[in-house]
Design a protein around this motif. Structure first.
Motif, PDB file in Angstrom:
ATOM      1  N   GLY A 149      25.952  16.667  41.136  1.00  0.00           N
ATOM      2  CA  GLY A 149      27.259  16.650  41.781  1.00  0.00           C
ATOM      3  C   GLY A 149      27.423  17.584  42.962  1.00  0.00           C
ATOM      4  O   GLY A 149      28.469  17.579  43.621  1.00  0.00           O
ATOM      5  N   PHE A 150      26.406  18.392  43.257  1.00  0.00           N
ATOM      6  CA  PHE A 150      26.477  19.275  44.419  1.00  0.00           C
ATOM      7  C   PHE A 150      26.334  18.452  45.694  1.00  0.00           C
ATOM      8  O   PHE A 150      25.603  17.461  45.730  1.00  0.00           O
ATOM      9  CB  PHE A 150      25.358  20.320  44.368  1.00  0.00           C
ATOM     10  N   ASP A 151      27.031  18.883  46.759  1.00  0.00           N
ATOM     11  CA  ASP A 151      26.894  18.265  48.078  1.00  0.00           C
ATOM     12  C   ASP A 151      25.806  19.040  48.829  1.00  0.00           C
ATOM     13  O   ASP A 151      26.072  20.055  49.469  1.00  0.00           O
ATOM     14  CB  ASP A 151      28.221  18.328  48.825  1.00  0.00           C
ATOM     15  N   LEU A 152      24.577  18.567  48.720  1.00  0.00           N
ATOM     16  CA  LEU A 152      23.413  19.282  49.244  1.00  0.00           C
ATOM     17  C   LEU A 152      22.606  18.400  50.184  1.00  0.00           C
ATOM     18  O   LEU A 152      22.470  17.193  49.960  1.00  0.00           O
ATOM     19  CB  LEU A 152      22.487  19.711  48.091  1.00  0.00           C
ATOM     20  N   ARG A 153      22.047  19.036  51.227  1.00  0.00           N
ATOM     21  CA  ARG A 153      21.074  18.381  52.096  1.00  0.00           C
ATOM     22  C   ARG A 153      19.929  19.339  52.355  1.00  0.00           C
ATOM     23  O   ARG A 153      20.127  20.548  52.470  1.00  0.00           O
ATOM     24  CB  ARG A 153      21.694  17.970  53.433  1.00  0.00           C
ATOM     25  N   GLY A 154      18.736  18.799  52.464  1.00  0.00           N
ATOM     26  CA  GLY A 154      17.600  19.632  52.777  1.00  0.00           C
ATOM     27  C   GLY A 154      16.367  19.194  51.982  1.00  0.00           C
ATOM     28  O   GLY A 154      16.422  18.228  51.229  1.00  0.00           O
ATOM     29  N   PRO A 155      15.278  19.920  52.138  1.00  0.00           N
ATOM     30  CA  PRO A 155      15.115  21.068  53.039  1.00  0.00           C
ATOM     31  C   PRO A 155      15.054  20.621  54.501  1.00  0.00           C
ATOM     32  O   PRO A 155      14.379  19.644  54.826  1.00  0.00           O
ATOM     33  CB  PRO A 155      13.791  21.682  52.592  1.00  0.00           C
ATOM     34  N   LEU A 156      15.786  21.347  55.346  1.00  0.00           N
ATOM     35  CA  LEU A 156      15.871  21.013  56.762  1.00  0.00           C
ATOM     36  C   LEU A 156      15.004  21.954  57.591  1.00  0.00           C
ATOM     37  O   LEU A 156      14.819  23.118  57.235  1.00  0.00           O
ATOM     38  CB  LEU A 156      17.328  21.118  57.233  1.00  0.00           C
ATOM     39  N   PRO A 157      14.500  21.474  58.723  1.00  0.00           N
ATOM     40  CA  PRO A 157      13.760  22.368  59.627  1.00  0.00           C
ATOM     41  C   PRO A 157      14.657  23.506  60.094  1.00  0.00           C
ATOM     42  O   PRO A 157      15.721  23.261  60.673  1.00  0.00           O
ATOM     43  CB  PRO A 157      13.373  21.446  60.793  1.00  0.00           C
ATOM     44  N   LEU A 206      19.953  18.834  41.773  1.00  0.00           N
ATOM     45  CA  LEU A 206      21.303  19.393  41.863  1.00  0.00           C
ATOM     46  C   LEU A 206      22.277  18.415  42.534  1.00  0.00           C
ATOM     47  O   LEU A 206      23.459  18.383  42.201  1.00  0.00           O
ATOM     48  CB  LEU A 206      21.265  20.726  42.611  1.00  0.00           C
ATOM     49  N   THR A 207      21.778  17.633  43.460  1.00  0.00           N
ATOM     50  CA  THR A 207      22.617  16.604  44.077  1.00  0.00           C
ATOM     51  C   THR A 207      23.061  15.579  43.037  1.00  0.00           C
ATOM     52  O   THR A 207      24.233  15.175  42.997  1.00  0.00           O
ATOM     53  CB  THR A 207      21.863  15.908  45.218  1.00  0.00           C
ATOM     54  N   ALA A 208      22.140  15.194  42.170  1.00  0.00           N
ATOM     55  CA  ALA A 208      22.478  14.253  41.101  1.00  0.00           C
ATOM     56  C   ALA A 208      23.500  14.853  40.142  1.00  0.00           C
ATOM     57  O   ALA A 208      24.280  14.130  39.512  1.00  0.00           O
ATOM     58  CB  ALA A 208      21.213  13.861  40.348  1.00  0.00           C
ATOM     59  N   ILE A 242      10.989  22.391  46.433  1.00  0.00           N
ATOM     60  CA  ILE A 242      12.304  22.571  47.052  1.00  0.00           C
ATOM     61  C   ILE A 242      13.067  21.249  47.091  1.00  0.00           C
ATOM     62  O   ILE A 242      14.224  21.168  46.657  1.00  0.00           O
ATOM     63  CB  ILE A 242      12.175  23.181  48.470  1.00  0.00           C
ATOM     64  N   ALA A 243      12.444  20.192  47.607  1.00  0.00           N
ATOM     65  CA  ALA A 243      13.119  18.884  47.662  1.00  0.00           C
ATOM     66  C   ALA A 243      13.466  18.363  46.271  1.00  0.00           C
ATOM     67  O   ALA A 243      14.589  17.868  46.050  1.00  0.00           O
ATOM     68  CB  ALA A 243      12.263  17.883  48.432  1.00  0.00           C
ATOM     69  N   PRO A 244      12.573  18.434  45.279  1.00  0.00           N
ATOM     70  CA  PRO A 244      12.956  17.989  43.933  1.00  0.00           C
ATOM     71  C   PRO A 244      14.133  18.771  43.337  1.00  0.00           C
ATOM     72  O   PRO A 244      14.983  18.192  42.652  1.00  0.00           O
ATOM     73  CB  PRO A 244      11.673  18.207  43.122  1.00  0.00           C
TER      74      PRO A 244
END
Length: 324
Positions: free
Chosen positions: A231-239, A227-229, A220-222
């Motif tokens: 150009g997507f504005d992504l954060r996570g995986p979050l609790p 996708l962030t690289a 999930i994190a990779p």
């Protein structure tokens, strides 16, 4: 130019759909042009309605009267008592609404609630729900179900499957496609040039560094980093248990969750009456109130139409964003 009206399907005629459709017309008047597709016999007794032969006639109906595009059903529909003989007609109304939008005479589809078991028992309905059937009608392989209210938008990556099947169904390809469709939908239909997206973890505390599951670490994190690289504005995986309080919600435009209840419990807690179900990834607009048929209160004058009002207004806003 007069805006094209929204096609509102009748849903299960034994539920609260007809009641809240009448309420929506009374509240909205001409603010959101729409017409109801169904059997006029299923409307509450004494409903002021006007039969139309074509969607273009909806705008000519008095604001106090419900425009009705009639669709014959084989049986009456006593409130709260589903009639399996009506199942195929319920399905046919959905298909008819989609055809009207595809033909360019309606701006969007707004669906009133159905009962999947009744449709399966009465007509062999082979789909888990509206979302999957609409994808079938559109010829689209994958769509995304988003639930939205003014305070929160959520997307479940896996939808109408048993919880025991989630680990097998939740793949990197599915999550990536869900993220891409969600971002594209928010850009096209909601005017967000670069939507801020957060992604929930699958496990408690997002795995807590591998102590409670390793999916977050292994893929999930990779995926989020890749996708962030891009150009997507992504954060996570979050609790998942810290994503939905007021301060957290202010930091993103949509939360992508891993399974049905992880997404739906927060939004129904935040806004039980006003949530809207939106299907992203279709070539046409589809919204729906975020509740069921409510057989237990059908015909008793207790139904709350807030979610339908929000769904019709959102359909109109999305149509404006698309220029249809």
């Amino acid at each position: 130019m007069t805006p094209r009206p929204v096609a509102l399907t009748c849903g299960d005629p034994a539920g609260i759909g007809a009641e809240i459709a009448v309420e929506a017309r009374a509240v909205l008047g001409a603010e959101v042009p729409f017409f109801w597709i169904g059997d006029p016999r299923h409307l509450p007794e004494g409903t002021d309605h006007s039969l139309i032969a074509h969607p273009t006639e909806a705008g000519e109906v008095r604001a106090a009267s419900l425009p009705v595009l009639p669709h014959a059903f084989p049986a009456l529909a006593p409130p709260g008592r589903p009639v399996p003989a009506n199942a195929q007609a319920v399905i046919d109304v959905i298909a008819r609404a989609v055809a009207l939008v595809q033909d360019g005479v309606a701006s969007a589809v707004c669906t009133l609630p159905i009962n999947k078991k009744v449709l399966k028992d009465g007509a062999g309905f082979a789909f888990p729900g509206h979302t999957e059937y609409l994808a079938h009608l559109a010829g689209v392989e994958h769509v995304v179900m988003m639930l939205a209210c003014p305070e929160l938008r959520v997307v479940p990556t896996t939808i109408h499957i048993p919880l025991s099947e989630v680990p097998a169904a939740l793949t990197p390809a599915l999550l990536e496609e869900t993220i891409r469709i969600t971002a594209a939908g928010l850009r096209r239909d909601f005017g967000l040039a670069k939507p801020r997206i957060v992604v929930a973890g699958l496990n408690p505390h997002a795995g807590e560094g591998g102590a409670m599951g390793r999916e977050e670490i292994t893929w999930i994190a990779p995926l989020i980093a890749r996708l962030t690289a891009e150009g997507f504005d992504l954060r996570g995986p979050l609790p998942p248990d810290t994503m939905f309080h007021r301060a957290a919600r202010a930091q993103y435009d949509v939360a992508i969750c891993m399974y049905h209840d992880q997404a739906l419990i927060p939004i129904k807690t935040v806004d039980f009456d006003g949530g809207v179900n939106v299907t992203l990834g279709l070539p046409f607009i589809r919204t729906s109130p975020d509740h069921g048929t409510a057989y237990d209160i059908a015909g008793r004058g207790m139904a709350n139409g807030s979610s339908l009002l929000a769904a019709l207004r959102m359909a109109q806003e999305m149509a404006r964003a698309r220029g249809v």
